[in-house]
Scaffold this active site. Structure first.
Site: not given
Ligand code: FAD
Length: 309
Positions: A136, A165, A186, A189-190, A291
């Site tokens: 991660d 990220q 992987r 966004k971050g 989250r």
């Molecule tokens: P967001 O901008 O949060 O959401 C965009 C759109 O997605 C929303 O407008 C909506 O349409 C949809 N959406 C999002 N959540 C929901 C929901 N609960 N219900 C319905 N629709 C929704 N971050 C790190 O910094 N380091 C890591 O190592 C890391 N590992 C990760 C591993 C995985 C498998 C994933 C999925 C994420 C990880 N992240 C990590 C977190 C990541 O950086 C984001 O903070 C997180 O995924 C939210 O961004 P998003 O791309 O889903 O878009």
């Protein structure tokens, strides 16, 4: 933006952690995003998801370890988890995700070497059971050391995955340096508090960067792991994969446990590879705060849970 900053600051607050940890509503909220407190809970979730054709990356919750003994205990938790994954016959479906600060990074000048050694031990165990590890990516301060650790370990463990990220301005360069043949990357966004000097802070800038990085990643020889719940980015990933001639086995989507489960199943039903990140353990607080920071709807869900307790 203010709410997000407040929640991310709360992720490090010991007082707030103590305040919410014991309450019933907090436990219910945790249950939405965390598989449970012990290995059995994580394996049960992995089994359930596998029945829906979903793979998993299991995270033993914990971060910012303050003592070498804690780093050792976190490492042993991963070794035990991998034994159980092997015994349960889940190695083809379940890998593990490790945070460098959970296994020693940050413990002074020796921390980087300690984290590298501990992640190396986890990689050995994963290889022995026929599965993989993804490292991660944490806050910006941890990025350079994390990249050095991954580059060092990949000589012996070429299947070691790493997170990049898109909100970090440096990521285009890191991606170009990392995206060699088969490198498991992987892209997310971050999730940490971004520093405007080194990161994009506006949603639209982060999204544009994500698309640029995705375009590069899909056209490269690396193995893209598209970690997002964003419907627009998921659709773009599919289009770019097709344009690059990648079949369904040549990249995967990744989402978090409890977030858009219907979309996880929908994608898997199309024949796409989908992996769910499954956290378990008692150190859920920082993970939960990130989250909540991501999505206002999650905060009102939390508030409702507290009000109706
Ligand atoms: P967001 O901008 O949060 O959401 C965009 C759109 O997605 C929303 O407008 C909506 O349409 C949809 N959406 C999002 N959540 C929901 C929901 N609960 N219900 C319905 N629709 C929704 N971050 C790190 O910094 N380091 C890591 O190592 C890391 N590992 C990760 C591993 C995985 C498998 C994933 C999925 C994420 C990880 N992240 C990590 C977190 C990541 O950086 C984001 O903070 C997180 O995924 C939210 O961004 P998003 O791309 O889903 O878009």
């Amino acid at each position: 933006m203010v709410l997000r900053r407040t929640l991310l600051a709360a992720a490090g607050s010991e007082r707030l952690r103590a305040l919410v940890a014991g309450t019933g509503p907090a436990r219910r909220l945790v249950g939405r995003f965390v598989a449970g407190e012990d290995i059995g809970d994580a394996l049960e979730a992995a089994r359930r998801l596998a029945a829906d054709d979903l793979s998993t990356s299991i995270d033993h919750l914990g971060e910012a370890t303050a003592h070498p003994a804690q780093a050792e205990s976190a490492t042993r938790a991963y070794l035990a988890l991998l034994d159980r994954i092997g015994d349960a016959g889940l190695a083809r479906r379940a890998e593990v995700s490790v945070k460098p600060t959970a296994v020693g990074l940050g413990l002074g000048p020796e921390g980087e070497a300690l984290a590298a050694a501990n992640i190396g031990r986890v990689c050995e165990a994963a290889a022995a059971h026929g599965t993989t590890v993804t490292v991660d990516m944490e806050d910006a301060a941890a990025v350079p050391a994390t990249l050095r650790i991954v580059a060092g370990l990949r000589a012996e463990h070429p299947d070691l995955g790493c997170v990049l990220q898109s909100y970090l301005r440096r990521t285009a360069d890191d991606l170009a340096a990392m995206a060699g043949a088969g490198a498991r990357i992987r892209l997310c966004k971050g999730a940490y508090a971004p520093d405007p000097a080194t990161a994009y802070t506006a949603h639209r800038d982060v999204d544009s960067a994500y698309v640029r990085h995705l375009r590069f990643l899909m056209a490269s020889d690396a193995y893209p792991m598209v970690a997002t719940h964003d419907p627009r980015l998921i659709a773009i990933a599919g289009m770019l994969a097709e344009r690059a001639g990648r079949g369904p086995d040549a990249f995967e989507y990744q989402m978090l446990y409890g977030v858009r489960p219907d979309e996880q199943r929908r994608l898997a039903a199309t024949g796409a590879r989908v992996r769910v990140y499954v956290p378990y353990g008692q150190e859920w607080y920082g993970y939960l705060a990130r989250r909540l920071a991501e999505r206002p709807a999650n905060v009102s869900f939390a508030a409702r849970a507290v009000v109706t307790r």
